[in-house]
Design a protein around this motif. Structure first.
Motif, PDB file in Angstrom:
ATOM      1  N   ALA A   1      -5.171   0.382   1.045  1.00 51.64           N
ATOM      2  CA  ALA A   1      -6.518   0.751   1.473  1.00 51.64           C
ATOM      3  C   ALA A   1      -7.606  -0.116   0.848  1.00 51.64           C
ATOM      4  O   ALA A   1      -8.606  -0.420   1.501  1.00 51.64           O
ATOM      5  CB  ALA A   1      -6.777   2.215   1.147  1.00 51.64           C
ATOM      6  N   PHE A   2      -7.429  -0.555  -0.404  1.00 57.84           N
ATOM      7  CA  PHE A   2      -8.537  -1.206  -1.090  1.00 57.84           C
ATOM      8  C   PHE A   2      -8.284  -2.631  -1.552  1.00 57.84           C
ATOM      9  O   PHE A   2      -9.228  -3.395  -1.716  1.00 57.84           O
ATOM     10  CB  PHE A   2      -8.963  -0.365  -2.299  1.00 57.84           C
ATOM     11  CG  PHE A   2      -9.450   0.996  -1.918  1.00 57.84           C
ATOM     12  CD1 PHE A   2     -10.645   1.157  -1.249  1.00 57.84           C
ATOM     13  CD2 PHE A   2      -8.691   2.114  -2.198  1.00 57.84           C
ATOM     14  CE1 PHE A   2     -11.097   2.402  -0.885  1.00 57.84           C
ATOM     15  CE2 PHE A   2      -9.130   3.371  -1.839  1.00 57.84           C
ATOM     16  CZ  PHE A   2     -10.338   3.525  -1.179  1.00 57.84           C
ATOM     17  N   TYR A   3      -7.037  -3.011  -1.798  1.00 58.07           N
ATOM     18  CA  TYR A   3      -6.789  -4.310  -2.422  1.00 58.07           C
ATOM     19  C   TYR A   3      -6.010  -5.311  -1.578  1.00 58.07           C
ATOM     20  O   TYR A   3      -6.132  -6.509  -1.788  1.00 58.07           O
ATOM     21  CB  TYR A   3      -6.053  -4.136  -3.759  1.00 58.07           C
ATOM     22  CG  TYR A   3      -6.928  -3.521  -4.808  1.00 58.07           C
ATOM     23  CD1 TYR A   3      -7.983  -4.219  -5.359  1.00 58.07           C
ATOM     24  CD2 TYR A   3      -6.702  -2.225  -5.231  1.00 58.07           C
ATOM     25  CE1 TYR A   3      -8.801  -3.650  -6.307  1.00 58.07           C
ATOM     26  CE2 TYR A   3      -7.512  -1.643  -6.186  1.00 58.07           C
ATOM     27  CZ  TYR A   3      -8.559  -2.364  -6.717  1.00 58.07           C
ATOM     28  OH  TYR A   3      -9.359  -1.791  -7.655  1.00 58.07           O
TER      29      TYR A   3
ATOM     30  N   GLY B   1     -12.289  -9.299  10.447  1.00 59.94           N
ATOM     31  CA  GLY B   1     -12.855  -9.141  11.783  1.00 59.94           C
ATOM     32  C   GLY B   1     -13.298  -7.730  12.053  1.00 59.94           C
ATOM     33  O   GLY B   1     -13.314  -6.859  11.186  1.00 59.94           O
ATOM     34  N   SER B   2     -13.674  -7.502  13.304  1.00 61.44           N
ATOM     35  CA  SER B   2     -14.243  -6.209  13.676  1.00 61.44           C
ATOM     36  C   SER B   2     -13.202  -5.089  13.696  1.00 61.44           C
ATOM     37  O   SER B   2     -13.520  -3.929  13.485  1.00 61.44           O
ATOM     38  CB  SER B   2     -14.910  -6.315  15.053  1.00 61.44           C
ATOM     39  OG  SER B   2     -13.931  -6.662  16.027  1.00 61.44           O
TER      40      SER B   2
ATOM     41  N   SER C   1      -9.727  -0.579  11.332  1.00 61.01           N
ATOM     42  CA  SER C   1      -8.764   0.235  12.080  1.00 61.01           C
ATOM     43  C   SER C   1      -7.329  -0.242  11.827  1.00 61.01           C
ATOM     44  O   SER C   1      -6.407   0.572  11.769  1.00 61.01           O
ATOM     45  CB  SER C   1      -9.081   0.211  13.572  1.00 61.01           C
ATOM     46  OG  SER C   1      -8.975  -1.103  14.080  1.00 61.01           O
ATOM     47  N   ILE C   2      -7.140  -1.538  11.641  1.00 61.19           N
ATOM     48  CA  ILE C   2      -5.811  -2.059  11.330  1.00 61.19           C
ATOM     49  C   ILE C   2      -5.382  -1.603   9.937  1.00 61.19           C
ATOM     50  O   ILE C   2      -4.243  -1.201   9.717  1.00 61.19           O
ATOM     51  CB  ILE C   2      -5.780  -3.597  11.460  1.00 61.19           C
ATOM     52  CG1 ILE C   2      -6.001  -4.003  12.914  1.00 61.19           C
ATOM     53  CG2 ILE C   2      -4.466  -4.163  10.942  1.00 61.19           C
ATOM     54  CD1 ILE C   2      -6.215  -5.478  13.114  1.00 61.19           C
TER      55      ILE C   2
ATOM     56  N   VAL D   1      -2.237   2.188   6.406  1.00 60.10           N
ATOM     57  CA  VAL D   1      -2.199   3.322   5.465  1.00 60.10           C
ATOM     58  C   VAL D   1      -1.498   4.510   6.118  1.00 60.10           C
ATOM     59  O   VAL D   1      -0.669   5.177   5.493  1.00 60.10           O
ATOM     60  CB  VAL D   1      -3.623   3.704   5.003  1.00 60.10           C
ATOM     61  CG1 VAL D   1      -3.617   5.011   4.237  1.00 60.10           C
ATOM     62  CG2 VAL D   1      -4.230   2.604   4.156  1.00 60.10           C
ATOM     63  N   ARG D   2      -1.783   4.767   7.383  1.00 62.52           N
ATOM     64  CA  ARG D   2      -1.156   5.875   8.100  1.00 62.52           C
ATOM     65  C   ARG D   2       0.359   5.680   8.188  1.00 62.52           C
ATOM     66  O   ARG D   2       1.127   6.621   7.968  1.00 62.52           O
ATOM     67  CB  ARG D   2      -1.761   5.986   9.496  1.00 62.52           C
ATOM     68  CG  ARG D   2      -1.286   7.174  10.283  1.00 62.52           C
ATOM     69  CD  ARG D   2      -1.947   7.261  11.649  1.00 62.52           C
ATOM     70  NE  ARG D   2      -3.384   7.385  11.509  1.00 62.52           N
ATOM     71  CZ  ARG D   2      -4.267   6.649  12.189  1.00 62.52           C
ATOM     72  NH1 ARG D   2      -3.870   5.746  13.044  1.00 62.52           N
ATOM     73  NH2 ARG D   2      -5.558   6.838  12.004  1.00 62.52           N
ATOM     74  N   THR D   3       0.776   4.461   8.483  1.00 64.32           N
ATOM     75  CA  THR D   3       2.207   4.169   8.578  1.00 64.32           C
ATOM     76  C   THR D   3       2.899   4.363   7.236  1.00 64.32           C
ATOM     77  O   THR D   3       3.973   4.955   7.156  1.00 64.32           O
ATOM     78  CB  THR D   3       2.419   2.725   9.076  1.00 64.32           C
ATOM     79  OG1 THR D   3       1.775   2.576  10.342  1.00 64.32           O
ATOM     80  CG2 THR D   3       3.884   2.385   9.192  1.00 64.32           C
TER      81      THR D   3
END
Length: 88
Positions: free
Chosen positions: A55-57, A65-66, A70-71, A76-78
């Motif tokens: 999530a952070f590093y 990109g935009s 979401s990617i 993280v969800r996976t």
């Protein structure tokens, strides 16, 4: 990664039990409470470290990109689902 987390959790549980016996608590209640604290601290850090890292590093060209957020959220969800299903 998820299998490694489960293996380390099992190894640390055995180590925590040995450490608890070595501490020689007077009451079983105190021994149990200290064992629970040791296990919870390690399991939380060990299990959620990978989620925090993603999530952070984690740096990747895919996260730029935009659509980067979401990617990253999908990664993280996976990872979270993988951790959940390997813990069952």
């Amino acid at each position: 990664n998820a299998v490694e987390i489960q293996i380390l959790n099992a190894l640390y549980t055995k180590l925590a039990i040995k450490l608890n016996q070595w501490e020689n608590h007077r009451l079983k209640f105190d021994a149990y409470n200290h064992l629970v604290i040791k296990r919870i601290c390690f399991i939380v850090v060990n299990s959620f470290n990978s989620l925090f890292y993603i999530a952070f590093y984690q740096e990747s060209d895919a996260f730029d990109g935009s659509d980067g957020d979401s990617i990253r959220l999908q990664a993280v969800r996976t990872q979270l689902l993988t951790l959940f299903f390997t813990a069952i």
